[in-house]
Structure formats: C-alpha cells, structure tokens
Design a protein around this motif. Structure first.
Motif, PDB file in Angstrom:
ATOM      1  N   ARG A  39       0.699  -1.371   0.050  1.00  0.00           N
ATOM      2  CA  ARG A  39       0.104  -0.219   0.032  1.00  0.00           C
ATOM      3  C   ARG A  39       0.876   1.664   0.597  1.00  0.00           C
ATOM      4  O   ARG A  39       1.002   2.095  -0.496  1.00  0.00           O
ATOM      5  CB  ARG A  39      -0.689  -0.011   1.097  1.00  0.00           C
ATOM      6  CG  ARG A  39      -2.017   1.047   1.063  1.00  0.00           C
ATOM      7  CD  ARG A  39      -2.835   0.217   0.133  1.00  0.00           C
ATOM      8  NE  ARG A  39      -3.562  -1.542   0.609  1.00  0.00           N
ATOM      9  CZ  ARG A  39      -3.588  -2.368  -0.199  1.00  0.00           C
ATOM     10  NH1 ARG A  39      -3.559  -2.174  -1.114  1.00  0.00           N
ATOM     11  NH2 ARG A  39      -4.160  -3.461   0.517  1.00  0.00           N
ATOM     12  N   ARG A  43       1.257   3.591  -3.462  1.00  0.00           N
ATOM     13  CA  ARG A  43       0.507   5.623  -2.610  1.00  0.00           C
ATOM     14  C   ARG A  43       1.872   6.037  -3.390  1.00  0.00           C
ATOM     15  O   ARG A  43       1.508   7.495  -4.070  1.00  0.00           O
ATOM     16  CB  ARG A  43       0.395   5.690  -1.513  1.00  0.00           C
ATOM     17  CG  ARG A  43       0.001   6.916  -0.879  1.00  0.00           C
ATOM     18  CD  ARG A  43      -0.546   6.604   0.301  1.00  0.00           C
ATOM     19  NE  ARG A  43      -0.597   5.895   1.247  1.00  0.00           N
ATOM     20  CZ  ARG A  43      -1.942   5.972   2.125  1.00  0.00           C
ATOM     21  NH1 ARG A  43      -1.010   6.847   3.493  1.00  0.00           N
ATOM     22  NH2 ARG A  43      -2.170   4.952   2.556  1.00  0.00           N
ATOM     23  N   TYR A  44       3.262   6.002  -2.912  1.00  0.00           N
ATOM     24  CA  TYR A  44       3.936   6.818  -3.208  1.00  0.00           C
ATOM     25  C   TYR A  44       4.637   6.747  -4.871  1.00  0.00           C
ATOM     26  O   TYR A  44       5.802   7.190  -5.343  1.00  0.00           O
ATOM     27  CB  TYR A  44       4.971   7.021  -2.547  1.00  0.00           C
ATOM     28  CG  TYR A  44       4.186   8.166  -1.565  1.00  0.00           C
ATOM     29  CD1 TYR A  44       3.391   9.230  -1.431  1.00  0.00           C
ATOM     30  CD2 TYR A  44       4.173   7.384  -0.102  1.00  0.00           C
ATOM     31  CE1 TYR A  44       2.656   9.175  -0.309  1.00  0.00           C
ATOM     32  CE2 TYR A  44       3.837   7.428   1.003  1.00  0.00           C
ATOM     33  CZ  TYR A  44       2.922   8.047   1.026  1.00  0.00           C
ATOM     34  OH  TYR A  44       2.311   9.185   1.740  1.00  0.00           O
ATOM     35  N   SER A  47       5.882   9.147  -7.676  1.00  0.00           N
ATOM     36  CA  SER A  47       5.590  10.650  -7.737  1.00  0.00           C
ATOM     37  C   SER A  47       7.065  11.738  -7.343  1.00  0.00           C
ATOM     38  O   SER A  47       7.529  10.877  -6.592  1.00  0.00           O
ATOM     39  CB  SER A  47       4.715  10.576  -5.917  1.00  0.00           C
ATOM     40  OG  SER A  47       5.565  12.068  -5.283  1.00  0.00           O
ATOM     41  N   TYR A  51       7.585  10.323  -0.363  1.00  0.00           N
ATOM     42  CA  TYR A  51       6.533   9.368   0.914  1.00  0.00           C
ATOM     43  C   TYR A  51       6.694  11.137   1.669  1.00  0.00           C
ATOM     44  O   TYR A  51       5.962  11.241   2.821  1.00  0.00           O
ATOM     45  CB  TYR A  51       7.511   8.980   1.854  1.00  0.00           C
ATOM     46  CG  TYR A  51       7.750   7.600   1.555  1.00  0.00           C
ATOM     47  CD1 TYR A  51       6.952   6.665   1.964  1.00  0.00           C
ATOM     48  CD2 TYR A  51       8.749   6.875   0.637  1.00  0.00           C
ATOM     49  CE1 TYR A  51       6.416   5.316   2.460  1.00  0.00           C
ATOM     50  CE2 TYR A  51       8.838   5.726   0.416  1.00  0.00           C
ATOM     51  CZ  TYR A  51       7.192   4.671   1.233  1.00  0.00           C
ATOM     52  OH  TYR A  51       6.807   3.177   0.787  1.00  0.00           O
ATOM     53  N   ASN A  98      -7.418   9.460   6.324  1.00  0.00           N
ATOM     54  CA  ASN A  98      -6.989   8.113   5.212  1.00  0.00           C
ATOM     55  C   ASN A  98      -6.859   7.124   5.121  1.00  0.00           C
ATOM     56  O   ASN A  98      -7.341   6.608   4.880  1.00  0.00           O
ATOM     57  CB  ASN A  98      -5.260   9.198   5.231  1.00  0.00           C
ATOM     58  CG  ASN A  98      -5.330  10.447   4.908  1.00  0.00           C
ATOM     59  OD1 ASN A  98      -5.787  10.828   3.902  1.00  0.00           O
ATOM     60  ND2 ASN A  98      -3.865  10.726   5.068  1.00  0.00           N
ATOM     61  N   GLY A 102      -9.141   5.127   2.824  1.00  0.00           N
ATOM     62  CA  GLY A 102      -8.475   4.051   1.435  1.00  0.00           C
ATOM     63  C   GLY A 102      -9.848   2.467   2.349  1.00  0.00           C
ATOM     64  O   GLY A 102     -10.006   1.557   1.349  1.00  0.00           O
ATOM     65  N   TYR A 128      -5.225  -0.286   5.463  1.00  0.00           N
ATOM     66  CA  TYR A 128      -5.017   0.961   4.713  1.00  0.00           C
ATOM     67  C   TYR A 128      -4.256   1.381   6.310  1.00  0.00           C
ATOM     68  O   TYR A 128      -4.252   2.710   6.012  1.00  0.00           O
ATOM     69  CB  TYR A 128      -6.351   0.868   3.776  1.00  0.00           C
ATOM     70  CG  TYR A 128      -6.068   0.719   2.797  1.00  0.00           C
ATOM     71  CD1 TYR A 128      -6.136   1.722   1.726  1.00  0.00           C
ATOM     72  CD2 TYR A 128      -7.015   0.088   2.106  1.00  0.00           C
ATOM     73  CE1 TYR A 128      -5.518   1.551   1.057  1.00  0.00           C
ATOM     74  CE2 TYR A 128      -7.138  -1.196   0.526  1.00  0.00           C
ATOM     75  CZ  TYR A 128      -6.320  -0.067  -0.039  1.00  0.00           C
ATOM     76  OH  TYR A 128      -6.621   0.001  -1.786  1.00  0.00           O
ATOM     77  N   ASP A 135       2.144   7.156   7.609  1.00  0.00           N
ATOM     78  CA  ASP A 135       2.389   8.552   7.694  1.00  0.00           C
ATOM     79  C   ASP A 135       1.904   9.115   8.257  1.00  0.00           C
ATOM     80  O   ASP A 135       2.302  10.133   9.008  1.00  0.00           O
ATOM     81  CB  ASP A 135       1.254   8.250   6.263  1.00  0.00           C
ATOM     82  CG  ASP A 135       0.811   8.484   4.849  1.00  0.00           C
ATOM     83  OD1 ASP A 135       1.883   7.499   4.946  1.00  0.00           O
ATOM     84  OD2 ASP A 135       0.363   7.910   4.461  1.00  0.00           O
TER      85      ASP A 135
END
Length: 277
Positions: A39, A43-44, A47, A51, A98, A102, A128, A135
């Motif tokens: 996950r 997600r990143y 990008s 992070y 978040n 998710g 999730y 995070d």
C-alpha cells in the motif's frame, strides 16, 4: 497431496466467535504486513515528492487554517501558537480520514484477489489503516520539531497521548470495517464519504478549541468519540496534561462498542463480498 479447502459460510452474530476470527487473523499477519508495505509503495510510486507527501498534506492544511483562524477569525488557543495548536489535532484527524477513506474503497479495488484466494477479508481494510498510521508517525516528527521551534517542551505527560491513539485505533477500525462492508454492496457510501468527513471534521475540535463549543450542546457533542481523542492527544502533547477522564472513557466505551459490533457485522457479511463486488 490435496490442497486444504476453506469453505466460507456466514457466521452467526456471536461474541464467542470473535476469538476464533482474531486467531485466524493472526495466522495471516504476514499477508497483512505485505499488503501494508505494498500500500505504501503503490501510493507514492511515480511521485516526485514520494513519502514527503505524508508530511506535506497535514502541513499545508495547518498553514491554511493558521492563516484563516489566526488572521481573520480569532480562535482561542489558551496561549498556544495556533500553528502548533492546529497541527497537534490535524495529525490524528489525518490518520482517521486517510485510514477510513482507504479502507472503505479497499474491497472493490481488490475484487480479483478476493475471488481467487481465501484470506480473512478484514486484512484489506486493516492494511490501509496501518499504512495511514505509518504516515502519521512520519508527520509526528514534524510536530515535535514545530513544538521545539515554538519553545514547547515535550514532557513525560505526553505519554497520555498513547491512550488517545489506542482509542482512535479502535474507533477507526470499527468505522472502517463497517464502511468497507457497506461499500461492497452500496457504492453510495464511497460517494458520500468525502462530504461526511468534511462535516465530521468541523464537528470535532480540530481547528478550534472545545471551549468554543456552547455548553448547551456539549452533552450531545461529547458523544462524538473523536472529541475526547483530540482533546486528550492535544492536551498531552502541548501541556503534558492528564486526560479529562469522563470524556476519554466515554470515547473509549463508544469506540470499543463500535469496533466489536462492526467486526461481527463484517464477518457476517464477508461470505457474500465476492458475489456483490
């Protein structure tokens, strides 16, 4: 040698079955760990900031609310700089928001996996939630640095934030399991969730102090479990203050009830997830 076959049947609504479900969940903890890492990596992926987005999101919200509520609309913070005041509650709120978003969308996004192999279905929404918690830990470092910048010491009393996070974890898990099970059948849940979270945020003392809430509505206002969680977390970190126990106990009681009821409902509904997704 024949492969073991797992027959999925709708369990009864029973508290006694919870222990068996939790034992089976622990047997699949490696899968939970793997999906959580997956996950985070997905997600990143591709990008530029990677992070850093885990930190940038609450920081940008903090800057926005600081301009609004310290320049245009004055919010009482009892002498605490508004940036720290807001950020200390935006962290647990971002974890909640978040994680819930998710987890709610997770089951339909993994329909192919659900139809091919058996595993406890709650692993998907839980992955999730754990990713959101990672995070949260990264952004927590920024809060500590912000407190240091404003000369706010981190005392031993900050440990009172731990029961607040435990309570938040229980409530987030319960709400997420319920929302995930409902989203599997009714896509309206996912459509309504962003609006619900916006309203919920302003019904929680995130960008304002609980002292701003009229006493005439405090009785009903305190039934929002996030009220006790945010106030305990903020007070522990910024002031080293012990929790307001009646408020935190109310939040913990509601969170435990929601978590147990939602888990029982989720396990009852999981047998038909593949059919309706």
């Amino acid at each position: 040698m024949a492969q073991p076959v797992q027959v999925i049947r709708p369990p009864s609504f029973s508290l006694f079955a919870l222990g068996d479900h939790l034992v089976r969940l622990m047997q699949f903890r490696d899968l939970l760990y793997t999906l959580t890492l997956y996950r985070l990596s997905v997600r990143y992926r591709q990008s530029v900031l990677g992070y850093f987005w885990a930190i940038l999101h609450p920081v940008l919200l903090m800057l926005t609310y600081t301009v609004i509520f310290s320049r245009f609309v004055k919010v009482p913070t009892h002498g605490t700089p508004y940036a720290v005041f807001a950020f200390s509650a935006l962290l647990p709120w971002t974890l909640f928001s978040n994680g819930l978003t998710g987890a709610t969308m997770g089951l339909p996004a993994h329909s192919n996996l659900l139809s091919k192999v058996y595993f406890p279905r709650e692993i998907v929404p839980l992955s999730y939630i754990l990713a959101a918690f990672v995070d949260f830990l990264m952004a927590f470092v920024v809060l500590v640095l912000l407190m240091f910048h404003y000369g706010i010491p981190l005392s031993v009393g900050a440990l009172w934030a731990v029961p607040a996070i435990v309570t938040l974890a229980l409530f987030l898990t319960g709400i997420s399991l319920f929302a995930a099970a409902m989203q599997a059948r009714f896509r309206d849940v996912g459509m309504a969730l962003p609006l619900l979270l916006q309203v919920w945020m302003f019904a929680t003392p995130v960008v304002y102090s609980i002292s701003s809430v009229p006493m005439s509505v405090r009785y009903w206002y305190d039934f929002n479990p996030l009220v006790g969680i945010m106030e305990t977390f903020r007070g522990a970190l910024l002031h080293g203050a012990a929790p307001e126990w009646p408020l935190l106990v109310k939040s913990l009681s509601i969170s435990m009830a929601v978590a147990v009821a939602a888990y029982i409902w989720f396990k009852h509904a999981e047998a038909t997830f593949v059919d309706v997704i």
